[in-house]
Motif scaffolding. Structure first.
Motif, PDB file in Angstrom:
ATOM      1  N   ALA A  55       0.831  -1.210   0.000  1.00  0.00           N
ATOM      2  CA  ALA A  55       0.000   0.000   0.000  1.00  0.00           C
ATOM      3  C   ALA A  55       0.867   1.262   0.000  1.00  0.00           C
ATOM      4  O   ALA A  55       0.546   2.239  -0.679  1.00  0.00           O
ATOM      5  N   LEU A  56       1.974   1.256   0.755  1.00  0.00           N
ATOM      6  CA  LEU A  56       2.847   2.426   0.799  1.00  0.00           C
ATOM      7  C   LEU A  56       3.436   2.711  -0.578  1.00  0.00           C
ATOM      8  O   LEU A  56       3.384   3.842  -1.069  1.00  0.00           O
ATOM      9  N   VAL A  57       3.979   1.691  -1.228  1.00  0.00           N
ATOM     10  CA  VAL A  57       4.610   1.869  -2.531  1.00  0.00           C
ATOM     11  C   VAL A  57       3.568   2.253  -3.596  1.00  0.00           C
ATOM     12  O   VAL A  57       3.854   3.045  -4.491  1.00  0.00           O
ATOM     13  N   ALA A  58       2.351   1.754  -3.463  1.00  0.00           N
ATOM     14  CA  ALA A  58       1.288   2.094  -4.409  1.00  0.00           C
ATOM     15  C   ALA A  58       0.658   3.455  -4.118  1.00  0.00           C
ATOM     16  O   ALA A  58      -0.143   3.952  -4.910  1.00  0.00           O
ATOM     17  N   GLY A  59       0.996   4.054  -2.972  1.00  0.00           N
ATOM     18  CA  GLY A  59       0.367   5.318  -2.590  1.00  0.00           C
ATOM     19  C   GLY A  59      -1.099   5.126  -2.246  1.00  0.00           C
ATOM     20  O   GLY A  59      -1.917   6.023  -2.418  1.00  0.00           O
ATOM     21  N   ASP A  60      -1.428   3.942  -1.724  1.00  0.00           N
ATOM     22  CA  ASP A  60      -2.816   3.547  -1.443  1.00  0.00           C
ATOM     23  C   ASP A  60      -3.182   3.885   0.000  1.00  0.00           C
ATOM     24  O   ASP A  60      -3.019   3.071   0.903  1.00  0.00           O
ATOM     25  N   LEU A  61      -3.702   5.086   0.203  1.00  0.00           N
ATOM     26  CA  LEU A  61      -4.070   5.544   1.542  1.00  0.00           C
ATOM     27  C   LEU A  61      -5.130   4.649   2.172  1.00  0.00           C
ATOM     28  O   LEU A  61      -5.013   4.263   3.335  1.00  0.00           O
ATOM     29  N   ASP A  62      -6.152   4.278   1.410  1.00  0.00           N
ATOM     30  CA  ASP A  62      -7.202   3.410   1.959  1.00  0.00           C
ATOM     31  C   ASP A  62      -6.654   2.029   2.302  1.00  0.00           C
ATOM     32  O   ASP A  62      -7.085   1.411   3.279  1.00  0.00           O
ATOM     33  N   GLY A  63      -5.697   1.546   1.516  1.00  0.00           N
ATOM     34  CA  GLY A  63      -5.069   0.262   1.816  1.00  0.00           C
ATOM     35  C   GLY A  63      -4.328   0.284   3.142  1.00  0.00           C
ATOM     36  O   GLY A  63      -4.417  -0.659   3.926  1.00  0.00           O
TER      37      GLY A  63
END
Length: 181
Positions: A36-44
């Motif tokens: 999630a961090l690398v994808a920039g996925d805040l909801d993740g």
């Protein structure tokens, strides 16, 4: 002596799978966090925390974030400042009970600052206090601290590429003077 050997064998046979299961649970949480961090996925990332305003996070800078709103703001700021290119948890110790537990780890993340060409590496140690829910293990408290042996944030200054060299413009040859009579 035989009783002691039997007890040790029993502990190894039954504790081994339990310890492996604990590590697997936290490996799953850590892997989801990394992705999630690398994808920039805040909801993740927020999906890894308990849905409660009682949760907390202490950043490696020492700043305390309270509740889901505070933790969401922490990660919004992190995503606004940088693009995260790599993240890696090294799980050091995990101890999970039926309903609560903790995981102690080392965390290294790499990224690039937005707005300039600097890259960085973040090195911290941390602890998650987790709670077992119907949806799986959720973080209820996070505490990150700098490592004594490494700087918390190592910025790698990168110079912008040199400007292309200007090519001199060709100057026209002066025309010859007309012949004089």
């Amino acid at each position: 002596m035989r009783t002691m050997a039997t007890t040790l064998l029993t502990l190894c046979l039954f504790a081994g799978p339990a310890l492996a299961e604990e590590t697997n649970c936290m490996t799953t949480v850590a892997g989801a966090f990394e992705a999630a961090l690398v994808a920039g996925d805040l909801d993740g990332i927020m999906g890894l925390y308990l849905d409660s305003e009682e949760i907390q996070a202490v950043e490696s800078s020492g700043k305390l974030r309270r509740g889901r709103t505070g933790i969401r703001t922490m990660y919004q700021e992190a995503f606004a400042e940088a693009t995260w290119t790599a993240a890696n948890f090294e799980l050091i110790r995990t101890d999970l009970g039926d309903s609560e537990g903790f995981c102690y780890f080392r965390f290294v993340a790499k990224g690039a600052m937005k707005g300039n060409t600097d890259t960085f590496e973040l090195n911290v140690q941390g602890t998650w206090i987790v709670q077992n829910t119907k949806a799986g293990w959720k973080i209820i408290h996070e505490h990150m601290s700098p490592l004594d042996s490494l700087p918390r944030l190592h910025v790698i200054k990168t110079e912008p590429p040199p400007a292309p060299e200007a090519t001199p413009e060709a100057t026209p040859e002066p025309e010859p003077a007309p012949p004089q009579d």
